[in-house]
Write an enzyme that holds these catalytic residues in place. Structure first.
Site, PDB file in Angstrom:
ATOM      1  N   HIS A  42      42.729  31.969  51.579  1.00  0.00           N
ATOM      2  CA  HIS A  42      42.522  33.047  52.556  1.00  0.00           C
ATOM      3  C   HIS A  42      41.318  32.786  53.457  1.00  0.00           C
ATOM      4  O   HIS A  42      40.879  33.687  54.164  1.00  0.00           O
ATOM      5  CB  HIS A  42      42.379  34.402  51.858  1.00  0.00           C
ATOM      6  CG  HIS A  42      43.665  34.894  51.252  1.00  0.00           C
ATOM      7  ND1 HIS A  42      43.744  35.941  50.366  1.00  0.00           N
ATOM      8  CD2 HIS A  42      44.948  34.469  51.411  1.00  0.00           C
ATOM      9  CE1 HIS A  42      45.012  36.138  50.003  1.00  0.00           C
ATOM     10  NE2 HIS A  42      45.751  35.243  50.615  1.00  0.00           N
ATOM     11  N   GLU A  73      42.722  45.278  34.145  1.00  0.00           N
ATOM     12  CA  GLU A  73      43.795  46.265  34.300  1.00  0.00           C
ATOM     13  C   GLU A  73      45.153  45.587  34.254  1.00  0.00           C
ATOM     14  O   GLU A  73      45.265  44.400  34.552  1.00  0.00           O
ATOM     15  CB  GLU A  73      43.701  46.939  35.689  1.00  0.00           C
ATOM     16  CG  GLU A  73      42.344  47.463  36.072  1.00  0.00           C
ATOM     17  CD  GLU A  73      42.136  48.906  35.667  1.00  0.00           C
ATOM     18  OE1 GLU A  73      43.153  49.612  35.514  1.00  0.00           O
ATOM     19  OE2 GLU A  73      40.979  49.297  35.478  1.00  0.00           O
ATOM     20  N   ASN A 104      42.494  39.967  33.291  1.00  0.00           N
ATOM     21  CA  ASN A 104      42.281  41.109  34.184  1.00  0.00           C
ATOM     22  C   ASN A 104      41.887  42.311  33.336  1.00  0.00           C
ATOM     23  O   ASN A 104      42.361  42.473  32.212  1.00  0.00           O
ATOM     24  CB  ASN A 104      43.566  41.422  34.984  1.00  0.00           C
ATOM     25  CG  ASN A 104      43.284  42.223  36.245  1.00  0.00           C
ATOM     26  OD1 ASN A 104      42.683  43.287  36.194  1.00  0.00           O
ATOM     27  ND2 ASN A 104      43.720  41.696  37.386  1.00  0.00           N
TER      28      ASN A 104
HETATM   29  C1  BJW Z   1      38.842  42.360  37.373  1.00  0.00           C
HETATM   30  C2  BJW Z   1      37.470  42.587  37.259  1.00  0.00           C
HETATM   31  C3  BJW Z   1      36.753  41.787  36.338  1.00  0.00           C
HETATM   32  C4  BJW Z   1      38.255  43.913  38.766  1.00  0.00           C
HETATM   33  N1  BJW Z   1      37.410  40.869  35.614  1.00  0.00           N
HETATM   34  N2  BJW Z   1      39.464  41.465  36.638  1.00  0.00           N
HETATM   35  C5  BJW Z   1      56.141  43.394  52.322  1.00  0.00           C
HETATM   36  C6  BJW Z   1      56.603  42.655  51.250  1.00  0.00           C
HETATM   37  C7  BJW Z   1      56.080  41.408  50.957  1.00  0.00           C
HETATM   38  C8  BJW Z   1      55.097  40.856  51.739  1.00  0.00           C
HETATM   39  C9  BJW Z   1      54.644  41.566  52.812  1.00  0.00           C
HETATM   40  C10 BJW Z   1      55.153  42.813  53.097  1.00  0.00           C
HETATM   41  N3  BJW Z   1      54.514  43.306  54.181  1.00  0.00           N
HETATM   42  C11 BJW Z   1      53.616  42.383  54.587  1.00  0.00           C
HETATM   43  C12 BJW Z   1      53.680  41.320  53.758  1.00  0.00           C
HETATM   44  C13 BJW Z   1      52.890  40.093  53.828  1.00  0.00           C
HETATM   45  C14 BJW Z   1      51.447  40.325  53.449  1.00  0.00           C
HETATM   46  C15 BJW Z   1      51.384  41.045  52.101  1.00  0.00           C
HETATM   47  O1  BJW Z   1      51.469  40.445  51.065  1.00  0.00           O
HETATM   48  N4  BJW Z   1      51.203  42.361  52.112  1.00  0.00           N
HETATM   49  C16 BJW Z   1      51.231  43.147  50.876  1.00  0.00           C
HETATM   50  C17 BJW Z   1      49.912  43.914  50.729  1.00  0.00           C
HETATM   51  C18 BJW Z   1      52.428  44.027  50.900  1.00  0.00           C
HETATM   52  N5  BJW Z   1      50.864  39.004  53.346  1.00  0.00           N
HETATM   53  C19 BJW Z   1      50.440  38.368  54.416  1.00  0.00           C
HETATM   54  O2  BJW Z   1      50.462  38.874  55.531  1.00  0.00           O
HETATM   55  C20 BJW Z   1      49.963  36.960  54.204  1.00  0.00           C
HETATM   56  N6  BJW Z   1      50.594  36.101  55.090  1.00  0.00           N
HETATM   57  C21 BJW Z   1      51.929  35.907  55.054  1.00  0.00           C
HETATM   58  O3  BJW Z   1      52.626  36.446  54.224  1.00  0.00           O
HETATM   59  O4  BJW Z   1      52.385  35.063  55.977  1.00  0.00           O
HETATM   60  C22 BJW Z   1      53.796  34.942  56.094  1.00  0.00           C
HETATM   61  C23 BJW Z   1      54.106  34.739  57.521  1.00  0.00           C
HETATM   62  C24 BJW Z   1      55.174  33.961  57.806  1.00  0.00           C
HETATM   63  C25 BJW Z   1      55.501  33.764  59.127  1.00  0.00           C
HETATM   64  C26 BJW Z   1      54.739  34.347  60.121  1.00  0.00           C
HETATM   65  C27 BJW Z   1      53.660  35.129  59.830  1.00  0.00           C
HETATM   66  C28 BJW Z   1      53.345  35.336  58.512  1.00  0.00           C
HETATM   67  C29 BJW Z   1      48.464  36.851  54.473  1.00  0.00           C
HETATM   68  C30 BJW Z   1      47.679  37.633  53.491  1.00  0.00           C
HETATM   69  C31 BJW Z   1      46.203  37.581  53.843  1.00  0.00           C
HETATM   70  C32 BJW Z   1      45.391  38.436  52.911  1.00  0.00           C
HETATM   71  N7  BJW Z   1      44.093  38.582  53.401  1.00  0.00           N
HETATM   72  C33 BJW Z   1      43.133  39.367  52.651  1.00  0.00           C
HETATM   73  C34 BJW Z   1      41.789  39.485  53.356  1.00  0.00           C
HETATM   74  C35 BJW Z   1      41.498  39.918  54.608  1.00  0.00           C
HETATM   75  C36 BJW Z   1      40.124  40.499  54.720  1.00  0.00           C
HETATM   76  C37 BJW Z   1      38.936  39.643  54.225  1.00  0.00           C
HETATM   77  O5  BJW Z   1      38.770  39.226  53.071  1.00  0.00           O
HETATM   78  O6  BJW Z   1      38.066  39.479  55.002  1.00  0.00           O
HETATM   79  O7  BJW Z   1      42.797  38.713  51.434  1.00  0.00           O
HETATM   80  S1  BJW Z   1      43.724  40.943  52.109  1.00  0.00           S
HETATM   81  C38 BJW Z   1      42.836  40.974  50.593  1.00  0.00           C
HETATM   82  O8  BJW Z   1      43.773  40.989  49.474  1.00  0.00           O
HETATM   83  C39 BJW Z   1      42.114  39.610  50.535  1.00  0.00           C
HETATM   84  C40 BJW Z   1      42.362  39.197  49.104  1.00  0.00           C
HETATM   85  O9  BJW Z   1      42.209  37.797  48.999  1.00  0.00           O
HETATM   86  C41 BJW Z   1      43.755  39.704  48.848  1.00  0.00           C
HETATM   87  C42 BJW Z   1      44.099  39.827  47.394  1.00  0.00           C
HETATM   88  O10 BJW Z   1      43.277  40.761  46.765  1.00  0.00           O
HETATM   89  P1  BJW Z   1      42.787  40.511  45.281  1.00  0.00           P
HETATM   90  O11 BJW Z   1      41.948  39.307  45.234  1.00  0.00           O
HETATM   91  O12 BJW Z   1      43.944  40.544  44.394  1.00  0.00           O
HETATM   92  O13 BJW Z   1      41.815  41.749  45.054  1.00  0.00           O
HETATM   93  P2  BJW Z   1      42.159  43.248  44.637  1.00  0.00           P
HETATM   94  O14 BJW Z   1      41.009  44.087  45.004  1.00  0.00           O
HETATM   95  O15 BJW Z   1      43.472  43.673  45.147  1.00  0.00           O
HETATM   96  O16 BJW Z   1      42.290  43.185  43.050  1.00  0.00           O
HETATM   97  C43 BJW Z   1      41.185  42.953  42.203  1.00  0.00           C
HETATM   98  C44 BJW Z   1      41.685  42.826  40.777  1.00  0.00           C
HETATM   99  O17 BJW Z   1      40.609  42.426  39.957  1.00  0.00           O
HETATM  100  C45 BJW Z   1      42.258  44.105  40.186  1.00  0.00           C
HETATM  101  O18 BJW Z   1      43.500  43.814  39.547  1.00  0.00           O
HETATM  102  C46 BJW Z   1      41.217  44.520  39.122  1.00  0.00           C
HETATM  103  O19 BJW Z   1      41.801  45.127  37.983  1.00  0.00           O
HETATM  104  C47 BJW Z   1      40.631  43.195  38.749  1.00  0.00           C
HETATM  105  N8  BJW Z   1      39.233  43.193  38.272  1.00  0.00           N
HETATM  106  N9  BJW Z   1      37.048  43.571  38.068  1.00  0.00           N
HETATM  107  C48 BJW Z   1      38.692  40.718  35.731  1.00  0.00           C
HETATM  108  N10 BJW Z   1      35.369  41.936  36.122  1.00  0.00           N
END
Ligand code: BJW
Length: 251
Positions: A121, A218, A216
């Site tokens: 990312h 959760e 995780n």
């Molecule tokens: C602990 C803990 C501890 C806490 N120990 N555990 C509908 C269906 C399917 C897909 C899509 C859809 N609509 C849109 C999409 C695509 C979209 C997507 O997936 N959206 C979903 C939300 C529905 N994806 C995209 O757009 C991606 N691109 C793509 O698909 O391209 C295809 C394409 C093809 C052709 C043309 C164009 C496109 C790109 C995704 C980019 C994500 N970017 C972000 C950051 C932006 C902001 C920034 O950082 O500056 O990335 S979003 C955000 O979420 C960030 C993260 O990397 C990402 C994942 O989050 P993460 O890491 O999982 O964090 P959390 O907070 O969600 O979870 C934390 C976890 O930790 C929890 O489970 C806690 O329990 C746990 N935890 N403390 C262990 N101590």
């Protein structure tokens, strides 16, 4: 919380693995003080993703988006890796083959000593020229000029981050998919498992024959795809897994 115990099947899977992959998410940096995205206290609690983390939002108001990133950069800059990051850096040296894939943009894996995390990312410490596509490191906090300007052409720069609706870097994605296809074990740590394509990685690796371990605090959609779950903070669970890696290499 008591020290987590490792199921026997996890020990066996890691002791027998030639190639281990780890996929990390925001939860791995939570114990360093970096806010996660979802859940209580997460970044999306007070900010709408559509207003800040999409190319449309940036085109609409680049300064607003940059101010948010400037705030996050200031928050992350003084933070240090936690035992989870260091454990993953140790695993790299101890398993025969180890690949680290991270969704995190904070750079803490590199700070902990991981040599080549695949940052699918992007990275918050890099900016990209909107005109030329050139990428440069920029660690200035706070930024003196918002939006920052490309030193080559004077064009506007954007954060070198993958926003919603944007494609991931195809080279990085290719490396990640190859590792997932060929690994014997996958550790999925600290991710909610809802953002694609990373949300599909556990299923892909499992279909290719890997033993999937979730770390995780959760339950997540990954839980159903995992062979084993360690329900504990990654700063506690990953060091235990790293210890097994040391056993595996006799170190
Ligand atoms: C602990 C803990 C501890 C806490 N120990 N555990 C509908 C269906 C399917 C897909 C899509 C859809 N609509 C849109 C999409 C695509 C979209 C997507 O997936 N959206 C979903 C939300 C529905 N994806 C995209 O757009 C991606 N691109 C793509 O698909 O391209 C295809 C394409 C093809 C052709 C043309 C164009 C496109 C790109 C995704 C980019 C994500 N970017 C972000 C950051 C932006 C902001 C920034 O950082 O500056 O990335 S979003 C955000 O979420 C960030 C993260 O990397 C990402 C994942 O989050 P993460 O890491 O999982 O964090 P959390 O907070 O969600 O979870 C934390 C976890 O930790 C929890 O489970 C806690 O329990 C746990 N935890 N403390 C262990 N101590």
């Amino acid at each position: 919380m008591d020290e987590p115990t490792l199921p026997q099947e996890v020990k066996e899977a890691l002791l027998n693995a030639n190639h281990v992959v780890a996929l990390t998410g925001a939860g791995v940096s939570a114990e360093s003080g970096v806010p996660t995205f979802r859940g209580a206290g997460g970044l999306w609690e007070n900010h709408r993703a559509e207003d800040l983390a999409t190319p449309e939002a940036f085109m609409r108001d680049p300064a607003l988006v940059w101010r948010w990133y400037d705030w996050r950069r200031g928050l992350i800059a003084p933070l240090s890796p936690n035992p989870g990051h260091y454990a993953l850096a140790r695993m790299e040296k101890k398993f025969k083959q180890f690949t680290l894939i991270t969704q995190n943009v904070d750079g803490l894996h590199s700070k902990a000593g991981s040599a080549a995390p695949i940052e699918i990312h992007g990275n918050i410490w890099f900016a990209r020229c909107v005109q030329e596509g050139t990428v440069r490191e920029n660690r200035e906090t706070p930024l003196q000029v918002i939006p920052p300007v490309c030193p080559n052409c004077g064009g506007m720069e954007r954060p070198h981050i993958v926003w919603f609706g944007e494609q991931l870097d195809q080279d990085k994605l290719g490396l990640a998919l190859e590792a997932l296809e060929n690994c014997n074990a996958l550790i999925v740590a600290g991710t909610s498992g809802v953002v694609q394509p990373a949300a599909s990685f556990a299923g892909m690796a499992r279909s290719a024959g890997a033993f999937v371990i979730e770390v995780n605090t959760e339950r997540t959609p990954v839980t159903a795809m995992a062979h084993a779950t360690i329900r504990a903070p990654s700063g506690e669970a990953l060091p235990l897994l790293a210890k097994l890696a040391q056993t595996a290499s006799g170190g």
